[in-house]
Enzyme design. Sequence first.
Site, mmCIF file in Angstrom:
data_model
loop_
_atom_site.group_PDB
_atom_site.id
_atom_site.type_symbol
_atom_site.label_atom_id
_atom_site.label_comp_id
_atom_site.label_asym_id
_atom_site.label_seq_id
_atom_site.Cartn_x
_atom_site.Cartn_y
_atom_site.Cartn_z
ATOM 1 N N GLY A 355 0.663 -1.156 -0.164
ATOM 2 C CA GLY A 355 -0.214 0.423 -0.035
ATOM 3 C C GLY A 355 1.324 1.125 0.030
ATOM 4 N N GLY A 358 0.215 8.581 2.789
ATOM 5 C CA GLY A 358 1.036 9.896 2.740
ATOM 6 C C GLY A 358 2.217 9.994 3.143
ATOM 7 C CE LYS A 376 3.869 4.487 7.679
ATOM 8 N NZ LYS A 376 3.195 5.161 8.761
ATOM 9 C CG ASP A 473 -4.467 10.467 10.216
ATOM 10 O OD1 ASP A 473 -5.263 9.971 9.708
ATOM 11 O OD2 ASP A 473 -2.828 9.626 9.345
#
EC number: 2.7.11.-
Length: 654
Positions: A355, A358, A376, A473
């Site tokens: 994926g 942002g 990540k 978030d």
Amino acid sequence: MGKCSALMIFLSSSLLLVLQTLHVVNAVKCFGNSFNGNSSTFAQNRQKLFPTLADKVIINDGFYNASLGQDPDKVYALVSCARGYDQDACYNCVQSLTQNTLTDCRSRRDSFIWGGNDDVTCLVRSSNQSTFGSVQLKPPVVWPSPDTIESSKNITLFKQQWEEMVNRTLEAATKAEGSSVLKYYKAEKAGFTEFPDVYMLMQCTPDLSSRDCKQCLGDCVMYFRKDYMGRKGGMASLPSCYFRWDLYSFHNAFDNVTRVPAPPPRPHAQEKESCITVKKGKSIGYGGIIAIVVVFTFINLLVFIGFIKVYARRGKLNNVGSAEYSDSDGQFMLRFDLGMIVMATDDFSSENTLGQGGFGTVYKGTFPNGQEVAVKRLTKGSGQGDMEFKNEVSLLTRLQHKNLVKLLGFCNEGDEEILVYEFVPNSSLDHFIFDEDKRSLLTWEVRFRIIEGIARGLLYLHEDSQLKIIHRDLKASNILLDAEMNPKVADFGTARLFDSDETRAETKRIAGTRGYMAPEYLNHGQISAKSDVYSFGVMLLEMISGERNNSFEGEGLAAFAWKRWVEGKPEIIIDPFLIENPRNEIIKLIQIGLLCVQENSTKRPTMSSVIIWLGSETIIIPLPKAPAFTWIRSQSESGAMSLSDDVFTELSCR
């Protein structure tokens, strides 16, 4: 005056806690087939039978089983009071619970309620089928204490002593000694190392077998232990049994109970100095032995360090994949070698991409031992700088919950900043809920489990963990789904750590996603747990509708849902895939979602209230008012910014 105010606050808080506790203990559970309200034959039979139960249980030694009417509208009732009951207390207890049942379960045939007052516990159970002699293990009712055990306590030792007390009480409660009301009952009081006294009570209805009673109580303990082990007490009940423990006496059950003392401290080494003979007439005490051991260990350590340096110079350590690292607070985590991560992801191959967020790209990786991980890799200049990177590493190291993603370690070599997580095979929630084909896989049961899991994860962050954390978030793309579609809250880069007594803070640094951000946070930088509650409400409405928050031009999903609610047509927003499911349950979730997105943060519920509402069929939920429409103002102020744009900016001083 100050002392008087403090006393009034203390007394008010104490009274509120008492009222909460009484409400918790007297929670009725309604289930089974429904019927048409008070006008039905079943309801009329129940209204005739229930007023007689309090008198009958007194003259039948504290346990009474009765029925009234003809099938299929026949009502069966079972009533019980605890051992050593006072007759007036038992009568009042049963009277109160029968009235609660008649009020709260007007349209359900099955119900049970374990409740009590200061002097006794009692049970009122009813059905359209005979329940006598049969154990019923569903549905559970679980109510934890609102207070959590302090982090300063030895939790491991407490759990060990708690389990020992559970086993003792369970064995004693299921011995089936005595006559009807004396069977299957045990109250125990014990001293713990971390607490002066702990009180525990277990009880089954006396019509069961000893084996059924043990199974029932074991399930009660399991239901409590599963989610609320860190609380200072609580209750779990099933139609056939009752379990409660607390740090104070309750139900007048412990007046004649002998206290089991706390286990003795572990034995220490004898203070009398022992000796080891080395020559006739001479000996070395422990002090001498310790000195010899220290010197010997120090020499070995120097030799070991020398070997390490030699091998490091020769490049023999280049294949080490990870090392343990401690931050400034002494928290340990794994620091992975960049070469190992490059190899695991096939040099960050696009084929391994899971994926794009942002702040960076997430890759699937496989270590040489076969372990799958999610990697990540933060994008340079993405806005998630060193502070956010260190923040996520520091926070996730301290957090452990089944509904939070697990951080395995990190890497920060050169310009690279990388986070390594557990691999969650079903990607994120947005890949399902907003996909026309995959959304059909999210049945009502799966969606409800996801919603409840997210709520439990947030409750842990806000109230139950050793830290108090605001996520900031929360959105569908930050909810990961494991192989069983259980949710895990992820992405803590912008999370905010609060002090234990801090409820609100302000910041000039606004980070999050427009459309999910509470108005007081987006417009004024005000942060609180209610900021996350707002985001949860938006996401809950997305789960029910299957639509993105920005799918409704000019107003947003909450505004659209509110208009339909006011029109009396909330079902319009329900995802067509859910139409065949229980309408009342789905509309209840719409109501909860609207309450979570109220403009005034004080009008939004806490996550603990949300958990209670999700698990209850009888609690009255407040009616919502018009929600916040922050996106209308925000769009006019900031031009073409999308409802789903990431926001990472600073408020100007005014």
